[in-house]
Design a protein around this motif. Structure first.
Motif, short mmCIF file in Angstrom:
data_model
loop_
_atom_site.label_atom_id
_atom_site.label_comp_id
_atom_site.label_asym_id
_atom_site.label_seq_id
_atom_site.Cartn_x
_atom_site.Cartn_y
_atom_site.Cartn_z
N ALA A 87 39.07 15.13 -21.53
CA ALA A 87 40.62 14.83 -21.49
C ALA A 87 41.19 15.19 -20.29
CB ALA A 87 41.14 15.74 -22.58
N LEU A 88 41.90 14.74 -19.82
CA LEU A 88 43.05 14.97 -18.78
C LEU A 88 44.36 15.19 -19.20
CD1 LEU A 88 41.98 12.58 -15.84
CD2 LEU A 88 41.57 14.95 -16.04
N GLN A 89 44.96 14.53 -20.18
CA GLN A 89 46.38 14.79 -20.37
C GLN A 89 46.81 16.16 -20.59
OE1 GLN A 89 47.24 12.32 -23.59
NE2 GLN A 89 49.73 12.25 -23.23
N ASP A 136 40.75 28.89 -17.06
CA ASP A 136 40.53 28.41 -15.68
C ASP A 136 39.48 27.29 -15.61
OD1 ASP A 136 42.57 30.22 -14.79
OD2 ASP A 136 40.98 31.59 -13.99
N SER A 137 38.71 27.38 -16.27
CA SER A 137 37.33 26.36 -15.96
C SER A 137 37.83 25.06 -16.61
CB SER A 137 36.12 26.80 -16.85
OG SER A 137 35.53 27.97 -16.37
N PRO A 138 38.36 24.66 -17.81
CA PRO A 138 38.58 23.53 -17.91
C PRO A 138 40.00 22.95 -17.11
CG PRO A 138 39.15 25.21 -19.94
CD PRO A 138 38.58 25.79 -18.78
N ARG A 143 41.73 19.30 -13.06
CA ARG A 143 42.51 18.94 -11.70
C ARG A 143 41.59 18.33 -11.00
NH1 ARG A 143 43.40 24.29 -8.48
NH2 ARG A 143 41.39 23.54 -8.28
N THR A 144 40.34 18.71 -10.93
CA THR A 144 39.35 18.15 -9.95
C THR A 144 39.11 16.50 -10.00
OG1 THR A 144 38.16 20.24 -9.62
CG2 THR A 144 36.82 18.21 -8.84
N ARG A 145 38.85 16.24 -11.47
CA ARG A 145 38.82 14.82 -11.81
C ARG A 145 40.15 13.99 -11.74
NH1 ARG A 145 37.43 17.02 -16.48
NH2 ARG A 145 38.82 15.86 -17.98
N LEU A 146 41.26 14.73 -11.82
CA LEU A 146 42.43 14.13 -11.76
C LEU A 146 42.60 13.55 -10.00
CD1 LEU A 146 45.48 12.90 -12.23
CD2 LEU A 146 46.18 15.17 -11.41
N PHE A 147 42.41 14.69 -9.11
CA PHE A 147 42.40 14.40 -7.74
C PHE A 147 41.25 13.19 -7.17
CE2 PHE A 147 45.21 18.14 -7.47
CZ PHE A 147 46.39 17.53 -6.62
N GLU A 148 40.42 13.43 -7.94
CA GLU A 148 39.04 12.53 -7.77
C GLU A 148 39.60 10.82 -7.89
OE1 GLU A 148 35.79 13.95 -9.77
OE2 GLU A 148 35.05 15.15 -8.10
N ALA A 149 40.21 10.92 -9.08
CA ALA A 149 40.96 9.49 -9.46
C ALA A 149 42.06 9.09 -8.52
CB ALA A 149 41.28 9.64 -10.87
#
Length: 185
Positions: A87-89, A136-138, A143-149
């Protein structure tokens, strides 16, 4: 009308949405100072990175401001909630709210909880950041997945790889999607 009444208020064999919501509210700890419903975001966010920013436009279903500068973010789903590990949202909404409130108040805000409330899935409450757990971990993983996208989009990469094929039923771009061609390769 009768079906909707049962869905909202329940029956002798099942809880309704109203019962579910009241049970979740009663179980939520902490003093609620303010609740923002359908709160709009439309601005640049750094998401706890000093060297990057991304414009995000969204409407957050609910942000609760709790005592001691803690916040809770909730997204309501009429169906099932997404897998909390993918989940990102909700985690991105939580980072945005944290950043916005910290800038507004000049003091740090902590994410106490970030969850999906799903009215159509097996699990009603699906936490991404669990109350009292490690936030912090999730949040950083999202955040990392969002910026990769975002970086992939900037490079012109639009890979066709829906995690769940059922999501394609609600996609607004079926006329231009290449997933059928990619699946054949």
């Amino acid at each position: 009308a009768a079906l909707e009444r049962v869905r909202l208020f329940g029956s002798a064999i099942a809880m309704g949405i109203v019962d579910t919501m009241l049970a979740l509210e009663a179980a939520s700890p902490g003093e609620l100072r303010q609740s923002w419903l359908e709160y709009p975001f439309d601005r640049l966010f750094s998401l706890a990175l000093s060297h990057r920013q991304v414009r995000l436009t969204a409407v957050v279903d609910r942000i609760d401001l709790l005592s001691a500068n803690r916040l809770r973010v909730v997204d309501y789903k009429t169906g099932a909630a997404p897998n909390p590990k993918r989940a990102l949202q909700v985690p991105i909404y939580a980072l945005c709210a944290q950043e916005m409130l910290s800038k507004r108040d000049g003091t740090a805000w902590q994410v106490e909880e970030a969850s999906y409330v799903a009215f159509g899935g097996r699990r009603v409450l699906v936490p991404v950041v669990k109350q009292g757990g490690d936030a912090d971990s999730p949040l950083m993983a999202a955040r990392t997945r969002l910026f990769e996208a975002v970086d992939g989009i900037g490079r012109g990469e639009f890979p066709v790889r829906p995690h769940d094929q059922a999501m394609c039923r609600h996609c607004p771009y079926p006329s231009v999607c290449r997933k059928d061609y990619v699946a054949d390769e």
